[in-house]
Design a protein around this motif. Structure first.
Motif, PDB file in Angstrom:
ATOM      1  N   VAL A  12      25.633  -6.946 -95.644  1.00 29.21           N
ATOM      2  CA  VAL A  12      25.599  -7.275 -97.061  1.00 29.21           C
ATOM      3  C   VAL A  12      24.805  -6.205 -97.802  1.00 29.21           C
ATOM      4  O   VAL A  12      23.832  -5.654 -97.292  1.00 29.21           O
ATOM      5  CB  VAL A  12      24.981  -8.668 -97.291  1.00 29.21           C
ATOM      6  N   PHE A  13      25.262  -5.910 -99.032  1.00 31.97           N
ATOM      7  CA  PHE A  13      24.650  -4.875 -99.853  1.00 31.97           C
ATOM      8  C   PHE A  13      24.374  -5.443-101.243  1.00 31.97           C
ATOM      9  O   PHE A  13      25.160  -6.237-101.762  1.00 31.97           O
ATOM     10  CB  PHE A  13      25.575  -3.659 -99.992  1.00 31.97           C
ATOM     11  N   LYS A  14      23.286  -4.991-101.842  1.00 31.45           N
ATOM     12  CA  LYS A  14      23.004  -5.353-103.228  1.00 31.45           C
ATOM     13  C   LYS A  14      23.738  -4.446-104.203  1.00 31.45           C
ATOM     14  O   LYS A  14      23.831  -4.754-105.390  1.00 31.45           O
ATOM     15  CB  LYS A  14      21.497  -5.299-103.495  1.00 31.45           C
ATOM     16  N   ALA A  15      24.245  -3.324-103.708  1.00 29.86           N
ATOM     17  CA  ALA A  15      25.074  -2.418-104.495  1.00 29.86           C
ATOM     18  C   ALA A  15      26.099  -1.810-103.553  1.00 29.86           C
ATOM     19  O   ALA A  15      25.807  -1.569-102.379  1.00 29.86           O
ATOM     20  CB  ALA A  15      24.245  -1.328-105.166  1.00 29.86           C
ATOM     21  N   SER A  16      27.305  -1.570-104.040  1.00 33.12           N
ATOM     22  CA  SER A  16      28.387  -1.109-103.180  1.00 33.12           C
ATOM     23  C   SER A  16      28.083   0.263-102.594  1.00 33.12           C
ATOM     24  O   SER A  16      27.776   1.214-103.322  1.00 33.12           O
ATOM     25  CB  SER A  16      29.699  -1.058-103.968  1.00 33.12           C
TER      26      SER A  16
ATOM     27  N   ALA B 173      21.721   1.127 -96.211  1.00 34.65           N
ATOM     28  CA  ALA B 173      22.264   0.767 -94.900  1.00 34.65           C
ATOM     29  C   ALA B 173      22.776  -0.660 -94.852  1.00 34.65           C
ATOM     30  O   ALA B 173      23.549  -1.019 -93.962  1.00 34.65           O
ATOM     31  CB  ALA B 173      21.191   0.962 -93.830  1.00 34.65           C
ATOM     32  N   GLY B 174      22.364  -1.497 -95.798  1.00 33.34           N
ATOM     33  CA  GLY B 174      22.782  -2.887 -95.787  1.00 33.34           C
ATOM     34  C   GLY B 174      22.000  -3.710 -94.776  1.00 33.34           C
ATOM     35  O   GLY B 174      21.263  -3.181 -93.937  1.00 33.34           O
ATOM     36  N   ILE B 175      22.151  -5.008 -94.847  1.00 33.38           N
ATOM     37  CA  ILE B 175      21.489  -5.937 -93.925  1.00 33.38           C
ATOM     38  C   ILE B 175      22.554  -6.631 -93.091  1.00 33.38           C
ATOM     39  O   ILE B 175      23.487  -7.235 -93.626  1.00 33.38           O
ATOM     40  CB  ILE B 175      20.657  -6.977 -94.693  1.00 33.38           C
ATOM     41  N   ALA B 176      22.437  -6.528 -91.772  1.00 33.12           N
ATOM     42  CA  ALA B 176      23.402  -7.146 -90.862  1.00 33.12           C
ATOM     43  C   ALA B 176      23.055  -8.614 -90.654  1.00 33.12           C
ATOM     44  O   ALA B 176      21.926  -8.954 -90.308  1.00 33.12           O
ATOM     45  CB  ALA B 176      23.418  -6.407 -89.532  1.00 33.12           C
ATOM     46  N   ILE B 177      24.031  -9.483 -90.881  1.00 34.97           N
ATOM     47  CA  ILE B 177      23.844 -10.922 -90.704  1.00 34.97           C
ATOM     48  C   ILE B 177      24.831 -11.404 -89.646  1.00 34.97           C
ATOM     49  O   ILE B 177      26.049 -11.301 -89.838  1.00 34.97           O
ATOM     50  CB  ILE B 177      24.071 -11.674 -92.025  1.00 34.97           C
ATOM     51  N   PRO B 178      24.347 -11.916 -88.517  1.00 27.54           N
ATOM     52  CA  PRO B 178      25.259 -12.401 -87.466  1.00 27.54           C
ATOM     53  C   PRO B 178      26.085 -13.587 -87.961  1.00 27.54           C
ATOM     54  O   PRO B 178      25.648 -14.368 -88.808  1.00 27.54           O
ATOM     55  CB  PRO B 178      24.311 -12.814 -86.334  1.00 27.54           C
ATOM     56  N   TYR B 179      27.290 -13.713 -87.420  1.00 27.74           N
ATOM     57  CA  TYR B 179      28.133 -14.852 -87.768  1.00 27.74           C
ATOM     58  C   TYR B 179      27.555 -16.135 -87.177  1.00 27.74           C
ATOM     59  O   TYR B 179      27.053 -16.158 -86.056  1.00 27.74           O
ATOM     60  CB  TYR B 179      29.554 -14.638 -87.253  1.00 27.74           C
TER      61      TYR B 179
END
Length: 252
Positions: free
Chosen positions: A227-231, A235-241
């Protein structure tokens, strides 16, 4: 985009008030609006066309794009997260039937609560997997931007609906919405369906995504979603399913 990819935009249209062809002014008050969810898809044409030039030679023209829009009309809907996912599944399923060569999807909506709640990103991926589609990206548009294709389709469909009503018809439920929007041949490249919410059916597991209201872009991978706060910034934050469960609450 590749030939097997499509870009889609979803948006709830402004609610449509029931109206009789001739009714007293007092009947206007206390009405409950009917809901329409619009989904519009854009993808590359599979074949390039020959373009004639001013000379005697011909050349391949640049790729063109095709569009198809779908509208789901519902007489009574609270437009909750579950309603949005269920209606979106109906639209995506019909698109897959109409265009089976599309295998991958990029999706965009606004940042309203029923589109950007905690369980929505993973549930949408689950819906696409059930239909044989790989959801690659999930973006949220800026306020009042990025949904113009849905607004255009909804606007001209409502204009056709008003023309149908002006011929002496009453607009009282979702079936009337479908009939009115298909009046005089309907709208080009647009299909309308009627759905109803089945009480005591439908389920969506609860989960938690940190700072979900600030997310603007999501990139899906086999193990997690970033997930990113801007496109495409950072690097974004990885969130497991979380392996959530989803069951629709609608039927056509």
């Amino acid at each position: 985009m590749d030939d097997d990819e499509a870009f889609c935009t979803f948006d709830w249209g402004q609610k449509i008030l029931p109206q009789e062809h001739r009714e007293a002014q007092s009947a206007y008050f206390g009405k409950k609006g009917m809901s329409v969810l619009v989904g519009s898809f854009v993808w590359k044409d599979s074949a390039q066309r020959l373009a004639s030039t001013a000379t005697t030679t011909t050349s391949l023209s640049s790729r063109t794009y095709s569009t198809e829009s779908y509208i789901v009309a519902i007489t009574n809907a609270a437009q909750t997260e579950l309603d949005t996912l269920s209606a979106g599944e109906i639209i995506t399923k019909q698109f897959k039937i109409d265009y089976p060569h599309i295998k991958k999807l990029h999706k965009r909506t606004d940042n309203a609560g029923n589109f950007s709640s905690h369980a929505t990103p993973e549930a949408e991926k689950l819906i696409c997997e059930r239909l044989g589609i790989k959801l690659l990206t999930r973006d949220y548009s800026e306020v009042q931007k990025g949904k113009d294709i849905c607004d255009r389709i909804c606007g001209i469909s409502k204009a056709r609906l008003r023309s149908w009503e002006a011929t002496g018809n009453d607009l009282l439920n979702a079936i009337d919405i479908k009939e009115g929007m298909e009046y005089a041949g309907g709208i080009k490249n647009t299909k309308i369906a009627v759905a109803e919410i089945v009480s005591d059916q439908g389920h969506l597991s609860k989960t938690n995504v940190p700072n979900v209201s600030t997310i603007r872009s999501i990139r899906y991978s086999p193990d997690n979603m970033k997930v990113f706060k801007a496109s495409s910034i950072g690097a974004g934050i990885a969130i497991p399913y979380k392996k959530i469960d989803f069951e629709t609450n609608m039927r056509i």
